[in-house]
Motif scaffolding. Structure first.
Motif, short mmCIF file in Angstrom:
data_model
loop_
_atom_site.label_atom_id
_atom_site.label_comp_id
_atom_site.label_asym_id
_atom_site.label_seq_id
_atom_site.Cartn_x
_atom_site.Cartn_y
_atom_site.Cartn_z
N ASN A 91 -10.12 -10.14 2.90
CA ASN A 91 -10.17 -9.06 1.85
C ASN A 91 -9.90 -9.46 0.48
O ASN A 91 -8.59 -10.19 -0.07
CB ASN A 91 -9.28 -7.81 2.85
N VAL A 92 -10.60 -9.43 -0.33
CA VAL A 92 -10.95 -10.08 -2.03
C VAL A 92 -10.13 -9.04 -2.46
O VAL A 92 -9.03 -9.58 -3.27
CB VAL A 92 -12.28 -10.24 -2.29
N ASP A 93 -9.95 -8.02 -2.35
CA ASP A 93 -9.09 -7.34 -3.14
C ASP A 93 -7.20 -7.43 -3.00
O ASP A 93 -7.09 -7.42 -3.89
CB ASP A 93 -9.16 -5.64 -3.24
N SER A 94 -7.15 -7.88 -1.72
CA SER A 94 -5.98 -7.82 -1.42
C SER A 94 -5.58 -9.07 -1.88
O SER A 94 -4.39 -9.26 -1.91
CB SER A 94 -5.27 -7.80 0.69
N ALA A 95 -6.67 -10.05 -1.83
CA ALA A 95 -5.16 -11.88 -2.36
C ALA A 95 -6.03 -11.78 -3.61
O ALA A 95 -4.94 -12.18 -3.94
CB ALA A 95 -6.96 -12.84 -2.05
N LYS A 96 -6.52 -11.18 -4.47
CA LYS A 96 -6.45 -10.66 -5.89
C LYS A 96 -4.95 -9.71 -6.71
O LYS A 96 -4.43 -10.09 -7.06
CB LYS A 96 -7.65 -10.24 -6.22
N GLY B 268 -5.71 -23.61 17.99
CA GLY B 268 -5.67 -23.91 16.72
C GLY B 268 -6.24 -23.87 15.09
O GLY B 268 -6.75 -24.40 14.60
N ILE B 269 -6.32 -22.57 15.44
CA ILE B 269 -6.73 -21.63 13.86
C ILE B 269 -5.90 -21.99 12.84
O ILE B 269 -4.73 -21.77 12.52
CB ILE B 269 -6.89 -20.07 14.45
N ARG B 270 -6.62 -22.29 12.34
CA ARG B 270 -5.80 -22.64 10.60
C ARG B 270 -6.87 -21.96 9.36
O ARG B 270 -8.44 -22.15 9.59
CB ARG B 270 -5.32 -24.24 10.06
N PRO B 271 -6.95 -21.26 8.61
CA PRO B 271 -7.63 -20.05 7.73
C PRO B 271 -7.67 -21.36 6.73
O PRO B 271 -7.09 -21.83 5.98
CB PRO B 271 -6.48 -19.25 7.25
N THR B 272 -8.94 -21.53 6.20
CA THR B 272 -9.22 -22.33 4.96
C THR B 272 -10.12 -21.25 4.24
O THR B 272 -10.90 -21.69 3.01
CB THR B 272 -9.90 -23.29 5.88
N GLY B 273 -10.63 -20.31 4.56
CA GLY B 273 -11.45 -19.32 3.43
C GLY B 273 -11.47 -18.04 3.74
O GLY B 273 -11.31 -17.59 4.99
N PHE B 274 -12.05 -16.81 3.26
CA PHE B 274 -11.60 -15.87 3.60
C PHE B 274 -12.78 -15.35 5.07
O PHE B 274 -12.84 -14.46 5.68
CB PHE B 274 -12.13 -14.59 2.65
N THR B 275 -13.87 -16.61 5.13
CA THR B 275 -14.40 -16.15 5.91
C THR B 275 -14.80 -17.44 6.95
O THR B 275 -15.81 -17.82 7.86
CB THR B 275 -16.12 -15.62 5.91
N ALA B 276 -13.45 -18.29 7.01
CA ALA B 276 -14.02 -19.51 7.76
C ALA B 276 -12.32 -20.03 8.11
O ALA B 276 -11.39 -19.57 6.98
CB ALA B 276 -14.08 -20.70 6.84
N PHE B 277 -12.10 -20.91 9.35
CA PHE B 277 -10.43 -21.10 9.43
C PHE B 277 -11.81 -22.46 10.11
O PHE B 277 -12.61 -22.74 10.64
CB PHE B 277 -10.45 -20.02 9.93
N ASP B 278 -10.48 -23.21 10.62
CA ASP B 278 -10.17 -24.84 11.15
C ASP B 278 -9.65 -24.19 12.92
O ASP B 278 -9.15 -23.51 12.77
CB ASP B 278 -9.74 -25.51 10.49
N CYS B 279 -10.73 -24.51 13.75
CA CYS B 279 -10.23 -24.64 15.44
C CYS B 279 -9.65 -25.76 15.72
O CYS B 279 -11.23 -26.43 15.60
CB CYS B 279 -11.42 -23.41 15.51
N THR B 280 -8.96 -26.10 16.33
CA THR B 280 -8.41 -26.77 16.90
C THR B 280 -7.99 -26.76 18.43
O THR B 280 -6.70 -26.37 19.14
CB THR B 280 -7.33 -28.06 16.62
N GLY C 226 -12.20 -10.73 7.44
CA GLY C 226 -13.24 -10.09 7.36
C GLY C 226 -14.03 -9.67 8.65
O GLY C 226 -14.83 -8.74 8.51
N GLN C 227 -14.36 -9.99 9.83
CA GLN C 227 -15.05 -9.68 10.88
C GLN C 227 -14.41 -8.87 12.31
O GLN C 227 -12.75 -9.59 12.66
CB GLN C 227 -15.28 -10.84 11.36
N VAL C 228 -14.84 -9.03 13.16
CA VAL C 228 -13.95 -8.72 14.56
C VAL C 228 -14.97 -9.57 15.42
O VAL C 228 -16.32 -9.43 15.19
CB VAL C 228 -14.05 -7.35 15.52
#
Length: 688
Positions: A393-398, A616-628, A647-649
């Protein structure tokens, strides 16, 4: 509570170490389960010998926590002891433990009769009764967010008695209901006497107003019960500042609300594997992690519990451990508590870079900073940056960004002439030595720098700032190796602080942030007889003290290191012990300190084993993650359902594919599906 001896585990651990720990071997000693998993997801202890046995459990709502010690003595006599805590009713002066509480024994319950014969809860079958008293024989205990105790009264039995204990969801009240079922062929009369007992706090020391703790009966009286039918009576335990104006109490409505809250938590973020014990342990940990959030005048505050820690937050338990988990869960109260915790810490940012207090207590009205700087700023920056990225969530991140920036700058200013961060202590608060610079603070700062760089790019921050964070992280990683990298007790691993020549459990931390330079020696050390005990990792080699938090980090880290089979053997052992063994059903804090209390943030760390380790979930962005993903060899599939993150279910499925590959499927809420095929051990970049 009885604990298994560590000796068999140490012998087997030594065997693993000397033989290379092959998969074909039987791992860790077999456990004699006390509890069994039921079809509805609860666990049950059917009493059939192996006495005495006593255990304890905690259950929490927004305004109350009930801690229950229960069990049977050597001849089967029942004992239930309850302590009810009211986090928002407090005494002065403000402090961590200035909430009010009260304890109640079975002898304080209103008297109950069947056919005018007293049900004596201290009298068992064939025991010496007085004046025709009925025996009380416990048959089973069942837990799933509500404690159920099943018993029979009389010899032969007249009635089944189902006893339930649970906290109110939103009131400063806990309840206990007794349901009597007639199991004879004739009508029986069942009676519960009226009871009201009130204790008032010292008016001069009571914060706000004088507080009353009241124990009382609900729907007391006498009922005639036909064969096969039931009747219920209840007892409440509540706190109030207006004892003469109590609202009507509706136990069935309260129990239903508690059941719905429990079901709502279990419905979210579900683990699906071929191992029923792991799935169930995950579901229970979700509950304990999430129920322990208190609605205070300072907002929702997640509290560890354990009869000590309520209406308060800590930089480790909340900022570091639990909040990154809430970013995956999708529970509104959990996310409100996470953001509120970071806002409270942000209140203490200052231009002189004096440290933020380790703990904010008494509903936000006071602080605790007794161990000075424990590396709290690194803990906060680590947790807040991971939370912001994962929540998406962009607002929360700000809102969180200024706090993250400040904490990173604070840590930068603490770098010594050897390039690592100094701190006065660590999260164990001088229970064990931490030196001038410790591994824990530095690893958390390293990961926070990396996360902040990713987060800054998402927020459009200058490249000069985000690139600087990455460069600082790279330099710190080099200095961590130089300063902490060492051969300790024959293992190529890490020295926890300068001058310490004993292994520490926290040597696992580099694995959890992707530093694998010394993974072989570190994993060997973790699973060696110097550190591994019957209850997981000893805090320091040769000492009997253990804290589950380091074990939970380690199990996650070993998965992240790609040693899946080693990790899974110990995860299965640990999960079975905690869920079905002698002290159930959640991860614990520490022993001997706290008597293995079920502090709630540890349950969040348990869930993170699967989120960040197994998947292996590592967040990399608001809508992106690395998965190992790390799919165990004896599984053909695994999945996380109803992830609420980025931002998703969505669902994340992993299955064994063809040619040694793994099939990874992302199913978004609404039907969109993405499918990938990756090599086993490879990292997949997912963009939602």
């Amino acid at each position: 509570m009885k604990l298994l001896s560590a000796k068999p585990v140490l012998l087997i651990a030594a065997f693993f170490y000397t033989t290379g720990f092959t998969r074909a071997q039987t791992v860790l000693p077999a456990q004699q389960d006390r509890w069994t998993i039921q079809d509805n997801g609860s666990i049950r202890w059917d009493v059939s010998g192996r006495l005495p046995h006593t255990d304890h459990i905690e259950m929490s709502g927004e305004k109350v926590s009930i801690w229950v010690r229960y069990g049977l003595d050597s001849i089967g006599r029942s004992n239930v002891y309850r302590t009810v805590v009211f986090p928002t009713f407090r005494m002065t002066p403000d402090g961590t433990r200035t909430h009010i509480s009260a304890s109640f024994t079975d002898t304080e319950l209103p008297k109950m009769y069947v056919n005018n014969r007293l049900v004596n809860m201290e009298l068992i079958k064939n025991g010496p009764g007085r004046n025709g008293e009925l025996s009380y024989n416990v048959k089973s205990y069942d837990q799933s967010g509500i404690m159920h105790i099943s018993a029979q009264a009389g010899t032969p039995a007249f009635v089944n008695i189902e006893r339930t204990l649970y906290p109110s969801v939103d009131k400063p009240m806990a309840l206990e209901t007794f349901t009597f079922k007639n199991i004879t062929g004739q009508p029986v009369t069942v009676t519960m006497e009226y009871l009201r007992k009130e204790v008032r706090t010292d008016a001069k020391r009571s914060k706000g107003s004088q507080h009353s703790i009241i124990m009382g009966s609900v729907k007391e009286g006498t009922e005639t019960v036909a064969p096969g039918q039931s009747v219920s009576f209840s007892v409440f335990y509540l706190a109030t500042d207006t004892p003469g104006n109590l609202a009507a109490i509706d136990p069935p409505a309260e129990e239903n609300a508690r059941a719905q809250r429990v079901a709502g938590i279990k419905e979210k973020l579900q683990l699906e594997t071929p191992d029923k014990i792991l799935n169930t342990a995950f579901a229970f940990a979700k509950l304990r992690a999430t129920e322990s959030i208190f609605k205070t005048k300072g907002g929702y505050m997640h509290g560890p519990g354990g009869l000590a820690y309520y209406a308060a937050i800590w930089a480790n338990d909340q900022a570091e451990y639990i909040n990154p988990f809430f970013a995956f869960l999708g529970d509104q109260t959990g996310n409100l508590s996470a953001m509120n915790a970071y806002r409270h810490f942000a209140r203490f940012m200052n231009d002189n870079y004096k440290p933020i207090p380790s703990s904010i207590v008494a509903e936000g009205d006071a602080t605790w900073h007794g161990a000075k700087d424990r590396g709290d700023q690194a803990m906060i920056a680590y947790g807040a940056s991971r939370y912001a990225l994962t929540f998406g969530n962009v607002d929360s991140a700000k809102v969180l960004w200024p706090l993250i920036e400040w904490c990173l700058e604070y840590s930068r200013r603490k770098i010594n002439d050897q390039g690592v961060v100094n701190s006065d202590s660590d999260e164990l608060e001088n229970r064990f030595s931490a030196g001038k610079a410790n591994l824990s603070t530095n690893i958390l700062y390293y990961d926070a720098l990396r996360s902040a760089s990713m987060l800054g790019r998402q927020l459009g921050k200058p490249a000069s700032q985000t690139d600087t964070y990455l460069k600082q992280a790279a330099t710190l990683r080099t200095n961590i190796e130089k300063y902490f990298g060492a051969n300790v007790e024959g293992f190529d691993t890490y020295r926890y602080h300068e001058g310490l020549e004993k292994l520490r459990a926290w040597i696992c931390l580099p694995l959890t942030v992707g530093i694998m330079d010394r993974k072989e020696g570190t994993i060997q050390a973790l699973f060696s007889p110097r550190l591994w005990t019957a209850d997981g990792l000893a805090t320091e080699a040769g000492k009997g003290t253990f804290w589950d938090r380091s074990t939970l980090y380690a199990l996650r880290g070993v998965l992240q290191a790609g040693e899946t089979e080693k990790a899974m053997d110990f995860i299965r052992y640990y999960s079975r012990r905690r869920l079905l063994g002698e002290h159930v059903p959640y991860p614990v804090e520490a022993y001997p300190e706290g008597n293995q209390r079920h502090l709630s943030a540890e349950s969040g760390l348990y869930c993170r084993i699967y989120l960040e380790g197994l998947f292996g979930i590592r967040p990399t962005g608001f809508t992106a993650f690395d998965c190992t993903p790390r799919l165990p060899k004896d599984w053909d599939h695994m999945a996380l359902r109803k992830i609420s993150a980025f931002g998703q279910v969505f669902d994340l499925e992993v299955a064994r594919g063809s040619k040694g590959k793994l099939d990874v499927t992302v199913k978004k809420d609404g039907g969109a599906v993405k499918k990938y095929a990756i090599k086993d051990g490879a990292t997949l970049a997912v963009k939602l």
